[in-house]
Design a protein around this motif. Structure first.
Motif, PDB file in Angstrom:
ATOM      1  N   LEU A 192     -24.907  18.299  10.371  1.00 34.02           N
ATOM      2  CA  LEU A 192     -25.058  19.622  10.488  1.00 34.02           C
ATOM      3  C   LEU A 192     -24.085  20.414   9.856  1.00 34.02           C
ATOM      4  N   ARG A 193     -24.549  21.324   8.839  1.00 33.97           N
ATOM      5  CA  ARG A 193     -24.033  22.323   8.088  1.00 33.97           C
ATOM      6  C   ARG A 193     -23.706  23.710   8.930  1.00 33.97           C
ATOM      7  N   ILE A 194     -22.529  23.832   9.228  1.00 34.18           N
ATOM      8  CA  ILE A 194     -22.293  25.308   9.771  1.00 34.18           C
ATOM      9  C   ILE A 194     -21.419  26.032   9.027  1.00 34.18           C
ATOM     10  N   ALA A 195     -21.715  27.361   8.892  1.00 28.82           N
ATOM     11  CA  ALA A 195     -21.021  28.414   8.162  1.00 28.82           C
ATOM     12  C   ALA A 195     -20.346  29.328   9.297  1.00 28.82           C
ATOM     13  N   ILE A 196     -19.089  29.651   9.251  1.00 27.19           N
ATOM     14  CA  ILE A 196     -18.587  30.753   9.986  1.00 27.19           C
ATOM     15  C   ILE A 196     -18.260  31.905   8.975  1.00 27.19           C
ATOM     16  N   ILE A 197     -18.395  33.043   9.430  1.00 27.98           N
ATOM     17  CA  ILE A 197     -18.179  34.140   8.220  1.00 27.98           C
ATOM     18  C   ILE A 197     -16.956  35.079   8.871  1.00 27.98           C
ATOM     19  N   GLY A 198     -15.814  34.718   8.495  1.00 28.06           N
ATOM     20  CA  GLY A 198     -14.837  35.487   8.863  1.00 28.06           C
ATOM     21  C   GLY A 198     -13.648  34.638   9.549  1.00 28.06           C
ATOM     22  N   ALA A 199     -12.371  34.869   9.226  1.00 26.92           N
ATOM     23  CA  ALA A 199     -11.405  33.972   9.816  1.00 26.92           C
ATOM     24  C   ALA A 199     -10.421  34.832  10.740  1.00 26.92           C
ATOM     25  N   GLY A 200     -11.041  35.911  11.231  1.00 28.10           N
ATOM     26  CA  GLY A 200     -10.226  36.558  12.325  1.00 28.10           C
ATOM     27  C   GLY A 200     -10.083  35.895  13.688  1.00 28.10           C
ATOM     28  N   PRO A 201      -9.998  36.616  14.801  1.00 29.04           N
ATOM     29  CA  PRO A 201      -9.573  36.009  16.029  1.00 29.04           C
ATOM     30  C   PRO A 201     -10.849  35.376  16.136  1.00 29.04           C
ATOM     31  N   GLU A 233     -25.282  33.017  -0.204  1.00 27.12           N
ATOM     32  CA  GLU A 233     -24.302  33.347  -1.577  1.00 27.12           C
ATOM     33  C   GLU A 233     -23.189  33.799  -1.081  1.00 27.12           C
ATOM     34  N   VAL A 234     -22.291  33.071  -1.646  1.00 23.64           N
ATOM     35  CA  VAL A 234     -20.870  33.479  -1.662  1.00 23.64           C
ATOM     36  C   VAL A 234     -20.034  33.596  -3.077  1.00 23.64           C
ATOM     37  N   GLU A 235     -19.113  34.535  -2.925  1.00 31.69           N
ATOM     38  CA  GLU A 235     -18.459  34.933  -4.265  1.00 31.69           C
ATOM     39  C   GLU A 235     -16.878  34.634  -4.213  1.00 31.69           C
ATOM     40  N   ASN A 236     -16.323  33.817  -5.230  1.00 29.56           N
ATOM     41  CA  ASN A 236     -15.000  33.681  -5.160  1.00 29.56           C
ATOM     42  C   ASN A 236     -14.444  34.849  -5.936  1.00 29.56           C
ATOM     43  N   LEU A 237     -13.629  35.661  -4.994  1.00 28.94           N
ATOM     44  CA  LEU A 237     -13.172  36.922  -5.519  1.00 28.94           C
ATOM     45  C   LEU A 237     -11.886  36.516  -6.856  1.00 28.94           C
ATOM     46  N   ASN A 238     -11.228  35.459  -6.719  1.00 30.23           N
ATOM     47  CA  ASN A 238     -10.449  35.176  -7.545  1.00 30.23           C
ATOM     48  C   ASN A 238     -11.000  34.927  -8.975  1.00 30.23           C
ATOM     49  N   SER A 295     -16.796  33.863  -9.680  1.00 36.23           N
ATOM     50  CA  SER A 295     -18.044  32.994  -9.682  1.00 36.23           C
ATOM     51  C   SER A 295     -18.714  32.819  -8.469  1.00 36.23           C
ATOM     52  N   THR A 296     -20.040  32.628  -8.531  1.00 38.32           N
ATOM     53  CA  THR A 296     -20.861  32.847  -7.159  1.00 38.32           C
ATOM     54  C   THR A 296     -21.441  31.445  -7.131  1.00 38.32           C
ATOM     55  N   GLU A 297     -21.708  31.021  -5.846  1.00 39.72           N
ATOM     56  CA  GLU A 297     -22.212  29.879  -5.289  1.00 39.72           C
ATOM     57  C   GLU A 297     -23.476  30.104  -4.437  1.00 39.72           C
ATOM     58  N   TYR A 298     -24.338  29.229  -4.420  1.00 41.78           N
ATOM     59  CA  TYR A 298     -25.570  29.420  -3.545  1.00 41.78           C
ATOM     60  C   TYR A 298     -25.396  28.362  -2.544  1.00 41.78           C
ATOM     61  N   LEU A 299     -25.294  28.144  -1.422  1.00 41.85           N
ATOM     62  CA  LEU A 299     -25.123  27.140  -0.490  1.00 41.85           C
ATOM     63  C   LEU A 299     -26.116  27.116   0.486  1.00 41.85           C
ATOM     64  N   SER A 300     -26.206  26.008   1.263  1.00 46.92           N
ATOM     65  CA  SER A 300     -27.167  25.909   2.265  1.00 46.92           C
ATOM     66  C   SER A 300     -26.693  25.465   3.656  1.00 46.92           C
TER      67      SER A 300
END
Lengths: 463, 463
Positions: free
Chosen positions: A4-13, A140-145, A148-153
């Protein structure tokens, strides 16, 4: 069987709490977990940076943090039951702690649990949508360094970006012609920049009272708190005054709604709150929630997107018990997404939301204890949902009555002494290790050095 | 026959120049022209707002403008031949003007030509891509007042958002622990906020010298300009000092590359320039141009996207003669898009760009006059392209030799007196109405009131 592929957006509290919750479940072989974080480190809003506006990556600065901020909530309200302040720092501490300690504590649990490996730092999520045919999220995520852009599922998406980083700026007549500094609390970095000045603070809520106190502490000459609401009745010193809402600036002169005015203002600080902002979400999944709303719309139990339950928002409600609340929310999200907890039928979700909105609407006139009641009931609700299975139960030793009593006492103490409330310590809300009530060794108003080292030295026991 | 649908993104100086160019062509029946502007008014960077960071719409603040900014270029270098300062203000003026007058002049031509009707204010362009099958651009725009989104189609797209609104922020060791104000020139709003303070300015270019001068003028105690480059050799007063690049802050103490240090810094202002930023363009059409690049890559004549000539960028080059340059660029874009000018075959474009890049690379060591030569040659190039037909010729009376001589004189005058160069007036670069050389009635350093009214009163002739 595929993971099961799970994305979390943000590594704050809230994001870190979610990572921890998944880790507790020990289901590594069943799930693939990725947390995307735009900043170069974890801890979200608790990171202090001197930068304002746009950061070195061209991104809006997330931080609303200022030097010398101290938590305005007693640590007993934000303590993780499984990872106490005592455990982290190795000593008993008073209730109110400087930012650096909260940050160290918060990220300490993440460090102890080796959560960093799940996180992709310097990575901005640009777009999230759901492919109805493939039954998965496109992210869609962008590596800020590298740019480059990636498209993930992903099969599940959890939005944990918070809602205290995009200022709710307002326009007031003449402010644009004001010949002095104008900022929003989002851009406030330190009271030491306002020594000897006359400040006008716009706003009637927590940022306004905290920044006013802070500026007084560091030597502002005069602080006027101008707000739409009636003043709460705090006993301010002579240098802090309240005023009706500002209607117009005329040069350096402030005109208030009752016709009164004050001249020689040096700086205006807008403490007008923050707006929910999720521009990276596809329109149909973008939460629209008012600045003052306690219960967000579109979400079941303030978490699950009603029309797409594979999508969860964390911390979208307005809250009084942040970290405890996150613990419950993230446990519920975990158990629902892993199939261990079955939520009620979807056709009941909107009705449930309507009930909570009704209760919120009845909260007039506003009373913090009524709000706390609502929040605790909501937390009980989540606990009840979690209790349908025997998995990892968060907050198992959280005492709801004690928590409510603590909040009541805390509110009273603020009313008695708004500049001294941080000098009072509270008993734990649960049967935790920290049972020793520790008195502050120096009042907040006099304690100008709040680094971890200088703070701890007063409390650390000889080993 | 259906109309040619043209989108212009941005209603600042270049966007307004483009609207004006199209209007001059009097082809209303052939074209459908829409200009999208994120701000609530026109004039782009010349709008002053007190806001920093995020605006009332949740958008990054565009403005890099400060109160009491005066143009650092003589008005003779930015004057529109068809709409002179004399015509606009009804009196002869000295060469250097306060912001409010430049803004009034710039938008005056737009007003006089009724250009507002083409502009959709408070409208952010979110995404631009090209549909290869339909042979048209898809443009997603958002109404910032209502939050509603529209998907529109255009035959041509012109990007006119400029590149002086997204700070090129850099990280230097210890700045994040610095106990004072830190800002980028993008967030600098007025020198009157720094009276009596010790300032550290990072950067060796125009923003650094202008903000240093400004802060000195308004009473900063000490200004240190720290830069990577060797100082230009301006004769600064004792209160302004130059230093090698900052390598580290240690509390309020600045450590420079040569080992020297200065203590008691109150504020740090990063004048490190701006980065090109076009996040709304589809990846394949997004210009990537370095902070210091004079000739942008990917564009023919710094304008036409080499792989998609229906897409034009305005003002993407680094320039010395902004408004004049825009006049040529926008005339060329108009004539090419309307089919009146035929550009050379596309297979020659990259070779042409390579030639210009070669010339740019040869500009070491950097010399402003060599740069000016390059820019004037580039302008001559555009004029030559325009002369292939007999349409509306811009800058018909622009005297290239005079312009170059003026810039040379101006550079020399800055070297002689960096705080007094605005007190010298220049002859027009063309046979325009403004032939009278007007001396300033008060040196810039003493002129603290720079509103339109108070400025003009000294020069306006009795009618």
């Amino acid at each position: 069987m595929s993971k099961l592929r799970i994305a979390i957006i943000g590594a704050g509290p809230s994001g870190l709490s979610q990572l921890f919750a998944f880790k507790q479940a020990e289901q590594e072989e069943r799930i693939e977990l990725v947390c995307f974080e735009r900043q170069s480190d974890w801890g979200g809003l608790w990171i202090y940076t001197s930068q304002i506006g746009i950061d070195a990556h061209g991104e809006p600065v997330h931080s609303s943090m200022y030097r010398h901020l101290w938590s305005n909530a007693p640590k007993e309200l934000i303590e993780y039951p499984d990872y106490t302040f005592y455990h982290h720092f190795g000593c008993f501490l008073p209730s109110f702690l400087p930012r650096a300690l909260i940050y160290d504590y918060l990220t300490g649990r993440a460090k102890a649990n080796n959560l960093r490996r799940y996180i992709r730092f310097n990575t901005a999520v640009r777009h999230v949508d759901f492919d109805d045919d493939k039954n998965e999220f496109n992210v869609e995520v962008e590596n800020l360094n590298t740019g480059s852009t990636e498209y993930l599922s992903f099969d599940r998406v959890i939005v944990a970006v918070g809602h205290h980083h995009v200022p709710n700026m307002i326009n007031i007549d003449g402010v644009d012609q004001f010949p002095g500094r104008v900022l929003h609390s989002h851009e406030f970095r330190g009271a030491d920049e306002f020594v000897g000045l006359n400040l006008l603070i716009i706003g009637g809520s927590i940022s306004a009272e905290d920044i006013a106190s802070e500026c007084y502490k560091f030597g502002a000459q005069l602080v006027i708190i101008s707000s739409r609401e009636e003043p709460i009745g705090y006993k301010w010193p002579a240098e802090i005054k309240t005023a009706p809402i500002l209607v117009r600036m005329e040069g350096r002169k402030a005109h208030f709604k009752d016709g009164s005015s004050v001249d020689n203002i040096d700086a205006i600080i807008f403490c007008t709150g923050y707006r929910h902002f999720y521009p990276f979400m596809a329109k149909r999944f973008r939460l629209h929630c008012g600045v003052a709303e306690i219960i967000p719309p579109s979400l079941y139990k303030t978490i699950f997107w009603i029309d797409q339950p594979y999508l969860a928002y964390l911390g979208a409600a307005k809250y009084l018990y942040p970290f405890s609340l996150f613990e419950l929310q993230t446990a519920l999200v975990r158990d629902v997404f892993l199939g261990n907890v079955k939520l009620p039928e979807k056709d009941q979700w909107q009705a449930d939301l309507n009930e909570w909105k009704k209760r919120e609407k009845a909260m007039v006139p506003f009373d913090i204890l009524v709000w706390a009641d609502l929040e605790l009931d909501y937390m009980r609700d989540m606990l009840a949902l979690l209790h349908t299975h025997d998995g990892n139960q968060p907050l198992s030793n959280f005492d709801f009555d004690k928590a409510q009593k603590l909040l009541k006492k805390y509110s009273e103490n603020k009313l008695v002494d708004i500049l001294g409330f941080r000098d009072i310590s509270y008993e734990s809300t649960a049967g935790m290790e920290n049972t020793k009530l520790v008195q502050v060794c120096k009042p907040w108003l006099e304690n100008m050095d709040d680094t971890i080292e200088s703070f701890l030295i007063n409390y650390r026991e000889k080993l």
